[in-house]
Design a protein around this motif. Sequence first.
Motif, PDB file in Angstrom:
ATOM      1  N   PHE A  54      40.716  51.430  41.436  1.00 33.18           N
ATOM      2  CA  PHE A  54      39.581  50.805  42.101  1.00 33.18           C
ATOM      3  C   PHE A  54      39.500  51.197  43.579  1.00 33.18           C
ATOM      4  O   PHE A  54      40.365  51.895  44.091  1.00 33.18           O
ATOM      5  CB  PHE A  54      39.666  49.281  41.954  1.00 33.18           C
ATOM      6  CG  PHE A  54      39.749  48.826  40.522  1.00 33.18           C
ATOM      7  CD1 PHE A  54      38.651  48.892  39.693  1.00 33.18           C
ATOM      8  CD2 PHE A  54      40.952  48.355  39.994  1.00 33.18           C
ATOM      9  CE1 PHE A  54      38.720  48.492  38.365  1.00 33.18           C
ATOM     10  CE2 PHE A  54      41.048  47.955  38.673  1.00 33.18           C
ATOM     11  CZ  PHE A  54      39.928  48.031  37.858  1.00 33.18           C
ATOM     12  N   SER A  55      38.463  50.699  44.248  1.00 37.02           N
ATOM     13  CA  SER A  55      38.251  51.045  45.651  1.00 37.02           C
ATOM     14  C   SER A  55      39.021  50.143  46.605  1.00 37.02           C
ATOM     15  O   SER A  55      39.314  50.529  47.729  1.00 37.02           O
ATOM     16  CB  SER A  55      36.749  50.959  45.987  1.00 37.02           C
ATOM     17  OG  SER A  55      36.003  51.856  45.199  1.00 37.02           O
ATOM     18  N   PHE A  56      39.352  48.936  46.158  1.00 32.73           N
ATOM     19  CA  PHE A  56      40.002  47.971  47.037  1.00 32.73           C
ATOM     20  C   PHE A  56      40.556  46.822  46.201  1.00 32.73           C
ATOM     21  O   PHE A  56      40.300  46.732  44.999  1.00 32.73           O
ATOM     22  CB  PHE A  56      39.012  47.416  48.073  1.00 32.73           C
ATOM     23  CG  PHE A  56      37.805  46.744  47.457  1.00 32.73           C
ATOM     24  CD1 PHE A  56      37.843  45.403  47.086  1.00 32.73           C
ATOM     25  CD2 PHE A  56      36.631  47.452  47.243  1.00 32.73           C
ATOM     26  CE1 PHE A  56      36.749  44.791  46.509  1.00 32.73           C
ATOM     27  CE2 PHE A  56      35.520  46.837  46.666  1.00 32.73           C
ATOM     28  CZ  PHE A  56      35.587  45.509  46.298  1.00 32.73           C
ATOM     29  N   TYR A  57      41.299  45.946  46.853  1.00 37.83           N
ATOM     30  CA  TYR A  57      41.710  44.695  46.218  1.00 37.83           C
ATOM     31  C   TYR A  57      41.377  43.546  47.154  1.00 37.83           C
ATOM     32  O   TYR A  57      41.162  43.734  48.350  1.00 37.83           O
ATOM     33  CB  TYR A  57      43.196  44.690  45.856  1.00 37.83           C
ATOM     34  CG  TYR A  57      44.161  44.812  47.009  1.00 37.83           C
ATOM     35  CD1 TYR A  57      44.571  43.694  47.739  1.00 37.83           C
ATOM     36  CD2 TYR A  57      44.683  46.056  47.362  1.00 37.83           C
ATOM     37  CE1 TYR A  57      45.457  43.820  48.800  1.00 37.83           C
ATOM     38  CE2 TYR A  57      45.582  46.182  48.425  1.00 37.83           C
ATOM     39  CZ  TYR A  57      45.963  45.051  49.133  1.00 37.83           C
ATOM     40  OH  TYR A  57      46.847  45.157  50.171  1.00 37.83           O
ATOM     41  N   THR A  58      41.328  42.353  46.596  1.00 37.46           N
ATOM     42  CA  THR A  58      41.054  41.165  47.382  1.00 37.46           C
ATOM     43  C   THR A  58      42.189  40.167  47.198  1.00 37.46           C
ATOM     44  O   THR A  58      43.121  40.389  46.423  1.00 37.46           O
ATOM     45  CB  THR A  58      39.723  40.504  46.969  1.00 37.46           C
ATOM     46  OG1 THR A  58      39.852  39.998  45.639  1.00 37.46           O
ATOM     47  CG2 THR A  58      38.571  41.493  47.041  1.00 37.46           C
TER      48      THR A  58
END
Length: 234
Positions: free
Chosen positions: A184-188
């Motif tokens: 993915f592009s990022f995590y939160t």
Amino acid sequence: MRGDLHIHSTASDGSLSPRQIVKFAKSRGVDTIAISDHNSIDGIAEASEAGKEYGVSVIPAVELSTRFNDESIHILGYFRNKKFNSTDFQQILKLVRTHRVHKLRKVLLGFRQHQTFNKYLSSSEGIHLLRAFGAAVVLAHPVRISDKNLLSLLSMPFDGIEAKYCRSNDYYTNFFINVAFKRFSFYTGGSDFHINRVCDHKHCLIGEPYLNSAELRKFVKSSGALILGSNIII
């Protein structure tokens, strides 16, 4: 900087008003939050106004209820623009809240052709619905998803996953951070805050866990999420 990107207010099933949440976040050293109520955006405007007063950045978000293989799957949407304020989106969320999925699908035909006839909104439908209204789409709390469905869900076109989550442990946090880097592009990360009590055994207090400055910058840059409230530059 510290960010908590998963918080519920009285606009859904939380115990604090959006304004109270902003004040509480500030008292806990959290200066960036996302109000992500269940199938509702009604708390965003109040939180944004309070953010200006208390110096807290507010990212508009929603947590959408969907189903995948008979399992309840929640999807977080972080909005890149103000399409979430549209009458169409408000009507769609109302249909989700009242479980009128068949009517909802008729509305969705204007945004995407769907071939599913299940009585629940599917995770695939949820992803495309949030995308249609300008959201970066995140798989919520994958640590709570069953093993039988997790791999399939991680193969779906999410923009990111919630790797740092309340009630997770270091092993799973690191595991999902690595998954985010690969897929993915990022995590939160977020507390999934509902109630201001330390005895809430399902959720946590605001800021437990949190994203640090570098993680917040990565999230904002990769997601394109809108920042309301404070003028703090992330």
